[in-house]
Design a protein around this motif. Structure first.
Motif, PDB file in Angstrom:
ATOM      1  N   GLY A  11       0.846  -1.191   0.000  1.00  0.00           N
ATOM      2  CA  GLY A  11       0.000   0.000   0.000  1.00  0.00           C
ATOM      3  C   GLY A  11       0.874   1.230   0.000  1.00  0.00           C
ATOM      4  N   GLU A  12       0.266   2.367  -0.212  1.00  0.00           N
ATOM      5  CA  GLU A  12       1.043   3.613  -0.229  1.00  0.00           C
ATOM      6  C   GLU A  12       1.269   4.125   1.185  1.00  0.00           C
ATOM      7  OE1 GLU A  12      -0.264   6.398  -3.657  1.00  0.00           O
ATOM      8  OE2 GLU A  12      -1.947   5.193  -3.022  1.00  0.00           O
ATOM      9  N   SER A  13       2.037   5.214   1.308  1.00  0.00           N
ATOM     10  CA  SER A  13       2.182   5.837   2.619  1.00  0.00           C
ATOM     11  C   SER A  13       0.793   6.229   3.108  1.00  0.00           C
ATOM     12  CB  SER A  13       3.014   7.116   2.563  1.00  0.00           C
ATOM     13  OG  SER A  13       3.838   7.160   1.467  1.00  0.00           O
ATOM     14  N   HIS A  17       5.727  -0.622  -0.450  1.00  0.00           N
ATOM     15  CA  HIS A  17       4.865   0.125  -1.362  1.00  0.00           C
ATOM     16  C   HIS A  17       5.109  -0.322  -2.797  1.00  0.00           C
ATOM     17  CE1 HIS A  17       8.084   2.634  -3.051  1.00  0.00           C
ATOM     18  NE2 HIS A  17       8.612   2.580  -1.847  1.00  0.00           N
TER      19      HIS A  17
END
Lengths: 296, 274
Positions: free
Chosen positions: A51-53, A223
């Protein structure tokens, strides 16, 4: 301690998260970082959390051994079952029996995870003395741990301070420290993000090799879908605190179901694919897709 | 607003930047008297030229000397030997004062958007700072107008100027860094690992932004990175560096399709494939 735990055997569930919620209080505002996550990791299995930040992937890993700040800054609810024992119910003293010994961590920036005023040997020895008091010759054990992560001349490097090592070497030291107590579960939180691609490849190969040797489970938090392939068995995709997709890595990569997963895979620059523009993530489209799902 | 820039000296040569036999050595001190006992040859005899309007990729591992080249071009490192031409003017040997007028034509974007911005300076002020230095005669309104223009250009909300760096995400901070470097209308940008510290999804957005800006403002880039996939995507030509020397130079396609040097092959192999 092991009396509370279910005996271990390959394939059996090692870790199970049930309805995990993590909420942060920030200047009177509540941030709901993780919204009812469910996840299982079997013995010997490698699960990638992608997932992203801000998607909640790192805090999920940290919540496992109560590494997050306590109330009122942060509230964790739900169940974290490790070999049948609910880690949420553990006291601070109890959880220290698990943290490092059963569940170990390596973080993104080895430079800031190591203590600059102690030699690396001293820092690895600390973990061994704490969790494996039965070891008599700690120095020999530290050297063995450094040797395990292919650090040349471990007897010399033993006396080095972190700043004397390169980023890749520092990450090897972190891995040596994490594995010195033979954990069952390794939480690798962006282990290669701060490193060059060639060093990244080396570290991933090292983790792959050690996983076979020690037979541990790994939760790989990243990520980048690029490093997941060929490393993890299953992948869990998180978006804004929710799991939007999970499944075997090959399947998810070949046939991503959720628009967010597709977008995450699409935005990775690929060799030999000189498109005019890189794909970026269209958050509105994803949110609409999520709303549609809720209605169904 | 171009009037304050020294007369362009770009003439017959079509390369904007030309580097000849560049050497950057750092002294190593040792012994009781801290005498110079040796040199780290970070850049050891490097020559290349960058035609106007293209993106030159520069790849190599940490320690290969790629960042040192970038820093030498903007004169953050003193060069030991060799020449750097901007157009047909040699700028590598200029004094700091002599180099000053060239600074606004050669700007740099740094890797870490977290550490390259002053946490106590509002973003608007940070972007305006280069204007204060290079265009001291501009009045306040003109400078503020320029800051708003720059925020638009890099896709940040107009009210961003009032806020502090910590209120922005990594990708937004890199946009601020880009706006700041573009403030003085440079012709040449040294981009030192501009996306390495960012999430892949954010990387894509920043790479796209850089490509748009290049077209719009007719910029020339030196794009420094360790990730060949990104470099290959954005670059027209690629330099591969190891141990302070350039081991291969070719078009981006050729580097990928037919790498010559074993080190280039090693870098290509390290890129995870999906």
């Amino acid at each position: 301690m092991s009396t509370h735990l279910t005996p271990s055997s390959p394939g059996q569930t090692l870790l199970e998260l049930r309805d995990l919620h993590i909420r942060f209080q920030s200047r009177g505002e509540e941030v709901h970082a993780v919204k009812g996550t469910r996840m299982t990791i079997a013995e010997g299995e490698t699960v990638a959390v992608v997932g992203e930040s801000g998607s909640g992937k790192s805090v999920t890993g940290m919540a496992l051994t109560q590494l997050l700040p306590g109330k009122p800054a942060c509230e964790v609810t739900g169940e974290i079952l490790y070999r049948g024992k609910d880690l949420m119910a553990c006291s601070g003293r109890e959880i220290r029996q698990y943290r490092g010994k059963e569940i170990a961590y390596i973080f993104q920036e080895p430079g800031s995870s190591l203590n600059p005023v102690f030699t690396v040997g001293h820092q690895i020895a600390e973990a061994i003395k704490l969790h494996r008091p039965e070891i008599k010759d700690v120095t020999a054990e530290v050297i063995r741990a450094l040797d395990l992560v292919h650090i040349r001349d471990p007897e010399k490097r033993f006396r080095d301070y972190p700043h004397q090592l390169s980023g890749g070497m520092q990450q090897r030291v972190m891995i040596a420290m994490a594995l010195a107590c033979h954990p069952k579960l390794l939480i690798a939180d962006e282990p290669t993000t701060a490193l060059d691609v060639t060093i990244q490849a080396q570290i991933m190969n090292l983790l792959r090799e050690l996983r076979e040797k020690i037979g541990m489970s790994i939760m790989l938090i990243t990520h980048n879908f690029g490093i997941v392939k060929g490393f993890a068995d299953r992948v869990v995709v998180m978006f804004r605190g929710e799991i939007v997709e999970e499944g075997p890595v090959e399947e998810v990569l070949a046939n991503p179901q959720h628009p967010y997963t597709r977008a995450l895979i699409g935005c990775i620059p690929r060799l030999g694919n000189r498109r005019e523009r890189l794909t970026t993530i269209d958050y509105e489209e994803i949110e609409q897709a999520l709303k549609k799902e809720e209605r169904v | 607003m171009m009037t304050e820039i020294p007369q362009a000296t770009i003439t017959a040569t079509d390369s904007l930047i030309r580097v000849k036999d560049l050497k950057v050595h750092f002294p190593v001190y040792g012994g009781v008297l801290r005498r110079v006992v040796d040199f780290v040859r970070a850049v050891d005899g490097v020559s290349f030229s960058i035609p106007r309007g293209i993106t030159m990729g520069l790849v190599g591992e940490s320690g290969s000397g790629k960042t040192t080249i970038g820093r030498a071009l903007v004169r953050l490192n003193q060069i030991t030997d060799g020449e750097i031409f901007f157009g047909d003017k040699e700028v590598g040997q200029l004094t700091t004062r002599g180099f000053f007028p060239w600074r606004k034509r050669i700007q740099m974007v740094f890797q870490d958007p977290y550490n390259s911005l002053n946490p106590r300076m509002r973003v608007g002020r940070a972007i305006q700072e280069p204007l204060d230095i290079h265009f001291p005669r501009w009045d306040r309104r003109r400078k503020e107008g320029r800051v708003r223009e720059l925020l638009d250009l890099v896709g940040l909300p107009r009210n961003s100027g009032e806020r502090f760096p910590h209120e922005f995400s990594g990708g937004q901070r890199q946009r601020i860094g880009i706006a700041r470097s573009l403030a003085v209308e440079p012709e040449f940008l040294v981009l030192d690992e501009p996306v390495s510290a960012l999430d892949v999804s954010v990387q894509a957005a920043i790479v796209n932004l850089l490509q748009d800006l290049q077209k719009e403002l007719n910029l020339t880039y030196l794009f420094i990175a360790h990730d060949l996939a990104v470099v290959e995507h954005i670059s027209d030509e690629v330099l591969v560096m190891t141990g302070g020397k350039i081991v291969e130079q070719a078009s981006a396609e050729a580097i990928y399709e037919n790498p010559q040097h074993p080190y280039t092959k090693k870098l290509l192999e390290a890129v995870p494939a999906i």
